[in-house]
Design an enzyme around this catalytic site. Structure first.
Site, short mmCIF file in Angstrom:
data_model
loop_
_atom_site.label_atom_id
_atom_site.label_comp_id
_atom_site.label_asym_id
_atom_site.label_seq_id
_atom_site.Cartn_x
_atom_site.Cartn_y
_atom_site.Cartn_z
N ASP A 51 40.66 32.29 46.57
CA ASP A 51 39.99 32.30 47.80
C ASP A 51 40.11 33.29 48.60
OD1 ASP A 51 39.02 29.72 46.61
OD2 ASP A 51 40.67 28.52 47.52
N TYR A 110 51.75 31.01 40.47
CA TYR A 110 51.47 31.40 41.77
C TYR A 110 52.76 31.45 42.55
CZ TYR A 110 46.43 31.38 41.54
OH TYR A 110 45.05 31.27 41.10
#
Length: 254
Positions: A51, A110
């Site tokens: 994003d 992540y």
């Protein structure tokens, strides 16, 4: 022939990975840089879609080019020069013709970085939390994610995902030893796949546990109810890094 590009990027300068109208993206910058050097239209497919504002320590993308590539070192240097300071190309790898950067990835990792003291040097890569967090409780809650299959409670509403099933193999909070000596925490999570906005929603809900806004039992019920509205706030993007991606046919340094 199909090639993989290994790259990293600072997401602050881009509106995410995916090409979109009227906004700068990593995909568009990479495609235009390849087209400038190879002198033909090039389409790249990334391992995922980060994003706006999210960074990548490691990202892979594939592209097709039937001719012989220029000298690899010169090509990488040329791409780095054209892409600018926010993108770094580290390797270009020959792969088999059906290799796919997105669908062949077997594991993605992540990391989310939290600064526990305010630092002007970490604003772009971490989230500042001025309050004490119960790390032990956060890790107890994080451990529940490893036995969870359905992550609907942490999925972006109205996404195009066909399933909300993910296989999380690692989820933990550790001390973050950064170069500035600022006390901090880092949340690491690994899975075969992630849903849109999932890591930031999971992190926000775990922070609620650490702040004692919700109990471990309530966290478990949030998972079970499969309702995004029950989970915590999505965390700011600048502290999130796509840290690593693994493929069965690429030697990975970790």
């Amino acid at each position: 022939m199909r090639r993989f590009i290994k790259l990293s990027y600072n997401g602050s300068a881009y509106h995410g990975w995916q090409r979109q109208p009227c906004a700068s993206s990593v995909q568009q910058t990479l495609e235009e840089s390849l087209e400038t050097i190879l002198r033909q239209p090039i389409q790249v497919t990334g391992a995922g879609r980060t994003d706006t504002g999210v960074h990548a320590r490691v990202m892979y993308a594939h592209f097709d080019y039937d001719s012989e590539l220029p000298d690899r070192k010169r090509l990488i240097n040329g791409l780095n020069r054209i892409c600018g300071g926010s993108i770094g190309i580290s390797d270009i790898i020959d792969v088999h013709e059906e290799a796919h950067a997105r669908f062949d990835a077997t594991l993605r990792t992540y990391k989310y970085f939290v600064a526990l003291e305010k630092s002007p040097f970490l604003n772009d890569v971490s989230w500042y939390c001025p309050r004490d967090l119960d790390v032990e409780a956060m890790n107890e809650a994080a451990a529940l994610l490893i036995n969870t299959q359905d992550f609907t409670s942490f999925a972006k509403l109205h996404s195009d995902a066909k399933t909300n099933i993910c296989d999380v193999s690692e989820a933990r909070w550790d001390t973050w030893d950064n170069q500035y000596g600022t006390p901090g925490l880092v949340f690491t999570i690994s899975a075969d796949r992630f849903l849109r906005n999932m890591v930031r929603a999971v992190t926000g809900t775990l922070v609620d546990v650490g702040r004692k806004k919700i109990t471990l039992s309530q966290f478990e019920k949030i998972i079970e109810c499969k309702d995004r509205c029950a989970a915590g706030t999505s965390m700011p993007a600048q502290a999130l890094f796509l840290w690593d991606i693994k493929y069965p046919y690429i030697e990975n340094e970790g």
